[in-house]
Design a protein around this motif. Structure first.
Motif, PDB file in Angstrom:
ATOM      1  N   ARG A  74     -17.090  73.850 -89.718  1.00 34.82           N
ATOM      2  CA  ARG A  74     -16.715  73.575 -88.324  1.00 34.82           C
ATOM      3  C   ARG A  74     -16.662  72.076 -88.006  1.00 34.82           C
ATOM      4  NH1 ARG A  74     -20.777  76.881 -88.274  1.00 34.82           N
ATOM      5  NH2 ARG A  74     -22.103  75.440 -87.097  1.00 34.82           N
ATOM      6  N   LEU A  75     -16.000  71.311 -88.847  1.00 32.80           N
ATOM      7  CA  LEU A  75     -15.871  69.882 -88.580  1.00 32.80           C
ATOM      8  C   LEU A  75     -14.747  69.615 -87.594  1.00 32.80           C
ATOM      9  CD1 LEU A  75     -16.287  68.208 -92.081  1.00 32.80           C
ATOM     10  CD2 LEU A  75     -17.925  68.197 -90.188  1.00 32.80           C
ATOM     11  N   ASP A  76     -14.981  68.650 -86.699  1.00 34.61           N
ATOM     12  CA  ASP A  76     -13.958  68.213 -85.751  1.00 34.61           C
ATOM     13  C   ASP A  76     -13.204  66.984 -86.242  1.00 34.61           C
ATOM     14  OD1 ASP A  76     -14.684  70.111 -83.621  1.00 34.61           O
ATOM     15  OD2 ASP A  76     -16.523  68.935 -83.495  1.00 34.61           O
ATOM     16  N   PHE A  77     -13.832  66.227 -87.144  1.00 32.79           N
ATOM     17  CA  PHE A  77     -13.284  64.913 -87.510  1.00 32.79           C
ATOM     18  C   PHE A  77     -13.862  64.503 -88.855  1.00 32.79           C
ATOM     19  CE2 PHE A  77     -13.670  60.149 -87.003  1.00 32.79           C
ATOM     20  CZ  PHE A  77     -12.312  59.865 -87.068  1.00 32.79           C
ATOM     21  N   ILE A  78     -13.013  63.927 -89.703  1.00 32.28           N
ATOM     22  CA  ILE A  78     -13.432  63.448 -91.028  1.00 32.28           C
ATOM     23  C   ILE A  78     -13.000  61.996 -91.181  1.00 32.28           C
ATOM     24  CG2 ILE A  78     -13.184  63.756 -93.526  1.00 32.28           C
ATOM     25  CD1 ILE A  78     -12.353  66.690 -92.886  1.00 32.28           C
ATOM     26  N   ALA A  79     -13.897  61.154 -91.694  1.00 34.46           N
ATOM     27  CA  ALA A  79     -13.580  59.742 -91.909  1.00 34.46           C
ATOM     28  C   ALA A  79     -13.813  59.364 -93.366  1.00 34.46           C
ATOM     29  CB  ALA A  79     -14.417  58.856 -90.999  1.00 34.46           C
ATOM     30  N   ALA A 129      -8.693  70.755 -95.051  1.00 38.27           N
ATOM     31  CA  ALA A 129      -9.002  70.538 -93.638  1.00 38.27           C
ATOM     32  C   ALA A 129      -7.840  69.841 -92.940  1.00 38.27           C
ATOM     33  CB  ALA A 129     -10.284  69.718 -93.502  1.00 38.27           C
ATOM     34  N   ALA A 130      -7.264  68.829 -93.596  1.00 34.03           N
ATOM     35  CA  ALA A 130      -6.122  68.120 -93.013  1.00 34.03           C
ATOM     36  C   ALA A 130      -4.952  69.067 -92.797  1.00 34.03           C
ATOM     37  CB  ALA A 130      -5.721  66.955 -93.906  1.00 34.03           C
ATOM     38  N   GLU A 131      -4.726  69.950 -93.749  1.00 38.40           N
ATOM     39  CA  GLU A 131      -3.625  70.907 -93.625  1.00 38.40           C
ATOM     40  C   GLU A 131      -3.864  71.900 -92.486  1.00 38.40           C
ATOM     41  OE1 GLU A 131      -3.453  72.511 -97.547  1.00 38.40           O
ATOM     42  OE2 GLU A 131      -2.493  70.711 -98.390  1.00 38.40           O
ATOM     43  N   ARG A 132      -5.146  72.141 -92.147  1.00 38.41           N
ATOM     44  CA  ARG A 132      -5.480  73.021 -91.009  1.00 38.41           C
ATOM     45  C   ARG A 132      -5.357  72.298 -89.684  1.00 38.41           C
ATOM     46  NH1 ARG A 132     -10.005  74.173 -94.187  1.00 38.41           N
ATOM     47  NH2 ARG A 132     -11.374  73.136 -92.660  1.00 38.41           N
ATOM     48  N   GLY A 133      -5.187  70.960 -89.729  1.00 38.01           N
ATOM     49  CA  GLY A 133      -5.057  70.192 -88.502  1.00 38.01           C
ATOM     50  C   GLY A 133      -6.271  69.401 -88.104  1.00 38.01           C
ATOM     51  N   VAL A 134      -7.330  69.409 -88.933  1.00 33.36           N
ATOM     52  CA  VAL A 134      -8.518  68.608 -88.628  1.00 33.36           C
ATOM     53  C   VAL A 134      -8.148  67.126 -88.701  1.00 33.36           C
ATOM     54  CG1 VAL A 134     -10.864  67.991 -89.361  1.00 33.36           C
ATOM     55  CG2 VAL A 134     -10.083  70.368 -89.525  1.00 33.36           C
ATOM     56  N   PRO A 135      -8.498  66.323 -87.693  1.00 33.37           N
ATOM     57  CA  PRO A 135      -8.188  64.893 -87.742  1.00 33.37           C
ATOM     58  C   PRO A 135      -8.928  64.187 -88.883  1.00 33.37           C
ATOM     59  CG  PRO A 135      -8.680  65.581 -85.502  1.00 33.37           C
ATOM     60  CD  PRO A 135      -9.071  66.716 -86.389  1.00 33.37           C
ATOM     61  N   VAL A 136      -8.194  63.379 -89.642  1.00 35.30           N
ATOM     62  CA  VAL A 136      -8.754  62.628 -90.760  1.00 35.30           C
ATOM     63  C   VAL A 136      -8.339  61.166 -90.595  1.00 35.30           C
ATOM     64  CG1 VAL A 136      -8.815  62.318 -93.261  1.00 35.30           C
ATOM     65  CG2 VAL A 136      -8.624  64.630 -92.294  1.00 35.30           C
ATOM     66  N   LEU A 137      -9.322  60.280 -90.638  1.00 31.72           N
ATOM     67  CA  LEU A 137      -9.083  58.843 -90.548  1.00 31.72           C
ATOM     68  C   LEU A 137      -9.495  58.191 -91.852  1.00 31.72           C
ATOM     69  CD1 LEU A 137      -8.542  56.130 -89.006  1.00 31.72           C
ATOM     70  CD2 LEU A 137     -10.943  56.233 -88.266  1.00 31.72           C
ATOM     71  N   GLN A 166       1.333  58.157 -79.030  1.00 31.04           N
ATOM     72  CA  GLN A 166       1.423  59.593 -78.802  1.00 31.04           C
ATOM     73  C   GLN A 166       0.488  60.390 -79.708  1.00 31.04           C
ATOM     74  OE1 GLN A 166       3.352  60.608 -76.173  1.00 31.04           O
ATOM     75  NE2 GLN A 166       3.484  58.375 -75.983  1.00 31.04           N
ATOM     76  N   SER A 167      -0.262  59.726 -80.576  1.00 33.76           N
ATOM     77  CA  SER A 167      -1.157  60.445 -81.484  1.00 33.76           C
ATOM     78  C   SER A 167      -2.555  60.531 -80.881  1.00 33.76           C
ATOM     79  CB  SER A 167      -1.230  59.737 -82.840  1.00 33.76           C
ATOM     80  OG  SER A 167      -2.092  58.611 -82.781  1.00 33.76           O
ATOM     81  N   LEU A 168      -3.368  61.428 -81.416  1.00 37.50           N
ATOM     82  CA  LEU A 168      -4.736  61.573 -80.909  1.00 37.50           C
ATOM     83  C   LEU A 168      -5.591  60.364 -81.238  1.00 37.50           C
ATOM     84  CD1 LEU A 168      -6.857  62.461 -83.459  1.00 37.50           C
ATOM     85  CD2 LEU A 168      -5.487  64.519 -83.299  1.00 37.50           C
ATOM     86  N   PHE A 169      -5.133  59.527 -82.193  1.00 39.57           N
ATOM     87  CA  PHE A 169      -5.867  58.316 -82.545  1.00 39.57           C
ATOM     88  C   PHE A 169      -5.516  57.133 -81.639  1.00 39.57           C
ATOM     89  CE2 PHE A 169      -5.233  60.712 -86.493  1.00 39.57           C
ATOM     90  CZ  PHE A 169      -6.526  60.819 -86.975  1.00 39.57           C
ATOM     91  N   THR A 170      -4.315  57.133 -81.077  1.00 34.95           N
ATOM     92  CA  THR A 170      -3.804  55.920 -80.426  1.00 34.95           C
ATOM     93  C   THR A 170      -3.507  56.080 -78.945  1.00 34.95           C
ATOM     94  OG1 THR A 170      -1.549  56.522 -81.101  1.00 34.95           O
ATOM     95  CG2 THR A 170      -2.787  55.083 -82.589  1.00 34.95           C
ATOM     96  N   ASN A 223      -2.193  64.242 -87.435  1.00 36.28           N
ATOM     97  CA  ASN A 223      -3.660  64.392 -87.466  1.00 36.28           C
ATOM     98  C   ASN A 223      -4.322  63.595 -88.583  1.00 36.28           C
ATOM     99  OD1 ASN A 223      -2.434  66.494 -89.228  1.00 36.28           O
ATOM    100  ND2 ASN A 223      -4.572  66.963 -89.700  1.00 36.28           N
ATOM    101  N   VAL A 224      -3.524  62.880 -89.382  1.00 34.59           N
ATOM    102  CA  VAL A 224      -4.080  62.021 -90.436  1.00 34.59           C
ATOM    103  C   VAL A 224      -3.571  60.603 -90.211  1.00 34.59           C
ATOM    104  CG1 VAL A 224      -4.211  61.562 -92.916  1.00 34.59           C
ATOM    105  CG2 VAL A 224      -4.163  63.929 -92.093  1.00 34.59           C
TER     106      VAL A 224
END
Length: 225
Positions: free
Chosen positions: A44-49, A78-86, A126-130, A190-191
């Motif tokens: 159940r991760l929301d974010f991976i760095a 996880a990235a393919e599932r849409g989990v945000p990865v930075l 327009q991204s969740l990061f920016t 998401n990446v």
């Protein structure tokens, strides 16, 4: 909101603590620390760095060995599932080597290690990061790399530019990156991989807070999800 993040540490990572501190400062929750040889990510991760450093001593190519670490199978899934990865600096290199982002990071054009604060222009908000920035905004973020020269062929560059996947550009190209690219998004948005270190620009005592909106944007986006 319970924000559940993870920071991956590889042999040679040296910015994992900086990343963890930045995430906790913004989210109020300390991220989980994951070793590269772990077989699986926590649930159940929301974010991976993926932090900066010199994974495996930059042998073969920067990020090439780390991209094949056991934990990267789960990061890809996880990235393919849409989990945000930075991925920052070495993390960006790992993401390209793992084919989660297009292109490659080569030796700096001047063959020198660059360690200073640089100016970036924000290209995509327009991204969740920016989302916390304004289009065209100039921000100042530290860099510290020897292999930060972003390369992709013309067709790839045309595609990612046409799709609005360039997140940041260097206002003054410090390393020879093609089309001044400093940060790139995947097709799903998401990446994000970037060479400059936003986690080093979240505290005014360290010289600036221009990296703070990136982490705030992620937390806010996930709170709305």
């Amino acid at each position: 909101m319970s924000f559940r993040a993870a920071v991956i540490t590889f042999p040679g990572s040296n910015c994992d603590r900086d990343m963890a501190v930045a995430i906790e400062q913004v989210s109020g929750t300390a991220p989980l620390r994951v070793w590269h040889a772990d077989a699986a990510l926590p649930d159940r991760l929301d974010f991976i760095a993926l932090p900066g450093g010199f994974s495996y001593g930059d042998y073969l190519r920067s990020g090439a060995m780390a991209a094949n670490s056991p934990i990267m199978r789960d990061v890809k899934a996880a990235a393919e599932r849409g989990v945000p990865v930075l991925g920052v600096c070495n993390g960006f290199q790992i993401l390209t080597e793992a084919s989660l982002l297009p292109g490659a990071l080569m030796r700096n054009a001047g063959q020198n290690f660059i360690c200073r604060t640089v100016a970036l222009t924000v290209e995509n908000t327009q991204s969740l990061f920016t989302a916390g920035y304004e289009t065209g905004q100039v921000i100042h973020i530290p860099v510290a790399h020897h292999d930060g020269n972003y390369f992709a062929d013309d067709a790839t560059l045309d595609r990612i530019e046409g799709d609005g996947r360039v997140a940041f550009r260097y206002a003054e190209n410090c390393n020879g990156s093609r089309r001044d690219i400093a940060g790139v998004l995947n097709a799903g948005g998401n990446v994000l991989g970037m060479m400059p270190h936003p986690e080093r620009a979240v505290d005014a005592a360290h010289g600036g807070t221009d990296g703070l909106p990136l982490f705030e944007s992620v937390v806010k986006a996930l709170a709305k999800a």
